[in-house]
Structures are given as structure tokens and as C-alpha cells.
Scaffold this active site. Structure first.
Site, PDB file in Angstrom:
ATOM      1  N   SER A 250      -6.270   6.429  -6.602  1.00 41.78           N
ATOM      2  CA  SER A 250      -7.246   6.575  -5.530  1.00 41.78           C
ATOM      3  C   SER A 250      -6.735   7.466  -4.393  1.00 41.78           C
ATOM      4  O   SER A 250      -6.317   8.580  -4.656  1.00 41.78           O
ATOM      5  CB  SER A 250      -7.619   5.189  -5.033  1.00 41.78           C
ATOM      6  OG  SER A 250      -8.914   5.221  -4.548  1.00 41.78           O
ATOM      7  N   HIS A 391     -12.680   0.208 -10.214  1.00 41.86           N
ATOM      8  CA  HIS A 391     -11.740   1.056  -9.490  1.00 41.86           C
ATOM      9  C   HIS A 391     -10.413   0.314  -9.351  1.00 41.86           C
ATOM     10  O   HIS A 391     -10.306  -0.633  -8.581  1.00 41.86           O
ATOM     11  CB  HIS A 391     -12.351   1.329  -8.103  1.00 41.86           C
ATOM     12  CG  HIS A 391     -11.552   2.241  -7.245  1.00 41.86           C
ATOM     13  ND1 HIS A 391     -11.388   3.573  -7.545  1.00 41.86           N
ATOM     14  CD2 HIS A 391     -10.870   2.025  -6.089  1.00 41.86           C
ATOM     15  CE1 HIS A 391     -10.652   4.139  -6.595  1.00 41.86           C
ATOM     16  NE2 HIS A 391     -10.328   3.218  -5.707  1.00 41.86           N
TER      17      HIS A 391
HETATM   18  C1  GCU Z   1     -12.427   4.495  -0.548  1.00 39.84           C
HETATM   19  C2  GCU Z   1     -12.544   5.982  -0.377  1.00 39.84           C
HETATM   20  C3  GCU Z   1     -12.034   6.739  -1.593  1.00 39.84           C
HETATM   21  C4  GCU Z   1     -10.639   6.265  -1.953  1.00 39.84           C
HETATM   22  C5  GCU Z   1     -10.639   4.758  -2.111  1.00 39.84           C
HETATM   23  C6  GCU Z   1      -9.269   4.142  -2.375  1.00 39.84           C
HETATM   24  O1  GCU Z   1     -13.329   4.057  -1.526  1.00 39.84           O
HETATM   25  O2  GCU Z   1     -13.880   6.293  -0.095  1.00 39.84           O
HETATM   26  O3  GCU Z   1     -12.018   8.125  -1.357  1.00 39.84           O
HETATM   27  O4  GCU Z   1     -10.187   6.909  -3.116  1.00 39.84           O
HETATM   28  O5  GCU Z   1     -11.105   4.165  -0.924  1.00 39.84           O
HETATM   29  O6  GCU Z   1      -8.262   4.661  -1.923  1.00 39.84           O
HETATM   30  O7  GCU Z   1      -9.236   3.079  -3.016  1.00 39.84           O
END
Ligand code: GCU
Length: 415
Positions: A250, A391
Site C-alpha cells: 500500500s 487490501h
Molecule cells: C488509503 C489510501 C491509499 C493507501 C492505503 C494504505 O486507503 O487512500 O492510497 O495505499 O491507505 O496505505 O493502506
């Protein structure tokens, strides 16, 4: 499908493939004067430096060099960690010679049963080194940490936070497969909140690095820290510094890509669900957009990036060109089916569009032009999978990453 409202933000988020819009991607193999790039040499000498500079100028900001006064201190070493499976080392990297120098804490697990030097996986963590494993010997961070019901209270990590994200770090499996694991807390570089820069290296290293805080962003600071870990690994004889796989999930995946773009000592790069500002194409209006990310995380990118909130098509780059900067090094990109916010298709297409640069080196990319089915990994020098679920980075993802690294490092574990 359909249009959704982002939580409490009053901006619409598109999850309908039919409403992505049409876009034209900038061509990484075209010099500013229109000349076509046809050789690896031309890419390296003419196109690549230009593309890297465009990312500095328009997206992530500057990347300062290694400070002259960098130094390392082994804080402790235990040769009998994890019931004898590993040697655990904790090392402080000080960024200046001063006694109270800004610093970062690096945790290493090195497999005991394998003849070294060993290949390594390197990646930053979200909640402190103690969050990756319940091992009581891991030092707790003393710095600001994001609150978490599992043991981070008033922005301080407590004993209860040990192993908080252990599911994301298969330490024992890595030891068995003959890889070292190297990690550090991303907040050592910059605490991840709007005012984090005030106490992070973007402020504390202004003089040393000759850079102002607004000439880079938090992602730049995290990426810079990854290169300082690499500086240390080059000095540690138990690690094969020529076989370091850089991984990140992420926002930390965005930082990993940016680090590897700037620092070719990272031999292999993994983007796990890095999404917008990471692997995903910015020109696709799907899931998170530049406007969204700048609104929620104004501290992550260069101020110039905000100019593209309403006009991603005006950016001289798109994220496939960031992936192309990894060439010819092995690159693995992966997505999760329930992580539509990160735009899985946009991540896949970006990897696909990086292929022409890999082809200059006679390297094969994905080997497909359509997204593969769920949990059917594809690719040669560029790998890709999409898995079921949310995610996250989980055992399935790591299984593919380990196999990919083994294939490319051509060095199977000999336990
Ligand atoms: C949020 C953000 C993303 C990022 C994520 C994370 O959702 O909008 O861009 O990748 O956090 O770091 O888990």
C-alpha cells in the site's frame, strides 16, 4: 460497479469500468524531441534520467543523497532467536555524527541453517518493528505511532502491540526458505500524519541534506530511509547485498517503488496493493484518484502533484513509467479482488505498459495482455497476480513473492 460517495468527503468515486474514460498514456520510449528510444543504452543514457526527473518534479519531489556522516550501531544480536531458527540483530542507523542524531531502528532476522551471505527481503512496517512478530526481544519504538486498538495507545506502542501485524510478515517461513528479513518502522523517517514532517527527517535533516521540507514529501522520506537500510546491508557480511528484494504494501508499496526507481541496488521490487501514486495508472478514473489522495494525505507527495487533482492527463508521466524505471530488474505487482480502491486493473495495465522498456533488454514481461483469473500468477521478469480478499499482504502474496525471488535469484534454500 456504480458510482459511490467517498466517506464523508463529498467527492464521487467511480467503480464502473464503463465510466473510466478514455486516456492516452505518455510513451516512455519517446524523447522530449520526439525521437524514438530503441536501445537499452539510449533508454539508460537519455530517456531514463529524464523520466526520473519528471517524477521528482511532478510527483514525489527530490531524493537527497546519502549524508556524509551516516553511521551504524549494532544495538544487540541474538544468535538463538526464534528457537534457534534465526539470528536477530537490531541496528541503529544514525543520519549525522551528532550524539542526538536523527536515526532509524533496523531489525534483521537472518536464517541460521543456511550458508551466508543470504538474499534478503526488505520492507518498512506500519506500527514499529515489534508489530511484525511476538518475539519479546524486539525493541519497542519510542516515537509517535498511529493509534491501534491492539496496543497503540496515545500514539505510543505498548507491550500489547507485539505481533500486531504478524500475519503480514511470515518470518519463520522466510528463514526456512533461506531469506533474511529486514524491516524498520516508517514513522522513524516521518510520522504519517499531516504535521509529521515537523518532527521527521524532512525537518531534522534540512541542513545535512540541503533540502527544504516542501521539496519532497513523506513518501520520499520513507523511500530515502529504505536506501539507508541498503547502505547498512552493504556492510553486513551475512547479507548478499546483490540479492535484496524490496517489498511494500500500500502506501509503503508506493515508497518501495519510488526507492527502487532512485536506487538500483535493490535487485528486485514488489508492489503489493500500492494503488494510486504507486503501481496504478493515474489517468484511469477508477477507485482512488489524485484528487482523493491529495485531499486525504496532503503530506505524501510533492506540492506540484496537486496541480493534477483535476487534470491527471496533464501530467508528463503516468505510473507505468515508474514501473519502467525498475527495468531490467525483476518486478512483481499484485492486487486484491476486494481492493477496488487501489484499482487492480489499473495496476495490471500499468505493469503491461512497462513492458516495452523491459523488451529493450530482451526481458519478457507478463506474457498476457488480459488480466489473469484470480490466483493464477503470470509473468517472467514482470510478474502479476490478483488474489481473493481484501487490501492486505497475506500468506498467498508472500508465497508468490518468495517463489518469484527464488526464480530470479536462482538460489534455492539449502536447509
Ligand atoms: C488509503 C489510501 C491509499 C493507501 C492505503 C494504505 O486507503 O487512500 O492510497 O495505499 O491507505 O496505505 O493502506
Amino acid at each position: 460497479g456504480g458510482i459511490h460517495l467517498a466517506q464523508g468527503q463529498g467527492i464521487t468515486v467511480n467503480y464502473d469500468e464503463a465510466k473510466v474514460g478514455t486516456y492516452t498514456l505518455p510513451d516512455p520510449l519517446r524523447l522530449p524531441d520526439g525521437t524514438a528510444v530503441t536501445t537499452a543504452r539510449q533508454w539508460e543514457q537519455q530517456a531514463r534520467p529524464d523520466v526520473l526527473n519528471l517524477f521528482k518534479e511532478h510527483v514525489y519531489g527530490q531524493m537527497p543523497a546519502k549524508p556524509a556522516g551516516l553511521r551504524f550501531k549494532i544495538r544487540n544480536e541474538n544468535k538463538n532467536a526464534l528457537n534457534g531458527l534465526a539470528t536477530r540483530k537490531q541496528v541503529t542507523i544514525y543520519f549525522t555524527p551528532a550524539a542526538d542524531a536523527p536515526s532509524m531502528e533496523v531489525l534483521l532476522y537472518i536464517p541460521n541453517k543456511v550458508q551466508g551471505p543470504v538474499p534478503a527481503f526488505v520492507g518498512l512496517n506500519f506500527y514499529g518493528n515489534q508489530s511484525i512478530h511476538p518475539d519479546k526481544g524486539i525493541l519497542l519504538p519510542t516515537r509517535w505511532v498511529n493509534n491501534n486498538p491492539k496496543g497503540v495507545v496515545n500514539n505510543k506502542a505498548t507491550e500489547a502491540s507485539r505481533g500486531l501485524q504478524a500475519s503480514r510478515w511470515p518470518v519463520e517461513e522466510l528463514m526456512k526458505q533461506g531469506f533474511a528479513l529486514v524491516t524498520a518502522y516508517y514513522g522513524d523517517l516521518e510520522p504519517d500524519h499531516v504535521d509529521g514532517w515537523k518532527t521527521g527527517i524532512r525537518t531534522t535533516l534540512n541542513d545535512e541534506l540541503k533540502i527544504k521540507e516542501d521539496e519532497w514529501g513523506a513518501i520520499g522520506a520513507w523511500a530515502w530511509g529504505l536506501s539507508r537500510i541498503m547502505d547498512y546491508l552493504e556492510k553486513d557480511k551475512s547479507i548478499n547485498a546483490g540479492q535484496v528484494a524490496l517489498t511494500g504494501h500500500s502506501r509503503i508499496g508506493k515508497a518501495a517503488l519510488w526507492a527502487a526507481a532512485n536506487d538500483n541496488r535493490f535487485a528486485l521490487v514488489i508492489s503489493n496493493d500500492s494503488g494510486e501514486g504507486g503501481a496504478a495508472l493515474a489517468r484511469r478514473n477508477y477507485g482512488e484518484t489524485i484528487a482523493q489522495i491529495n485531499r486525504s494525505f496532503p503530506h505524501w507527495f510533492n506540492p506540484t502533484y496537486k496541480n493534477y487533482n483535476q487534470a491527471p492527463e496533464k501530467m508528463p508521466v503516468d505510473q507505468h513509467m515508474l514501473l519502467a524505471l525498475m527495468a531490467p530488474r525483476p518486478l512483481y505487482v499484485n492486487s486484491a479482488l476486494e481492493d477496488q480502491w487501489a484499482d487492480p486493473r489499473g495496476e495490471f495495465l500499468s505493469a503491461l505498459q512497462a513492458e516495452p522498456v523491459y523488451q529493450l533488454y530482451q526481458k519478457k514481461g507478463l506474457g498476457v495482455t488480459e488480466m489473469p483469473p484470480v490466483e493464477k500468477p503470470v509473468g517472467e521478469t514482470i510478474g502479476y497476480h490478483i488474489r481473493n480478499g481484501k487490501h492486505d499482504i497475506n500468506a498467498y502474496d508472500w508465497q508468490q513473492h518468495i517463489a518469484f525471488a527464488q526464480k530470479h535469484f536462482k538460489k534455492k534454500a539449502k536447509p
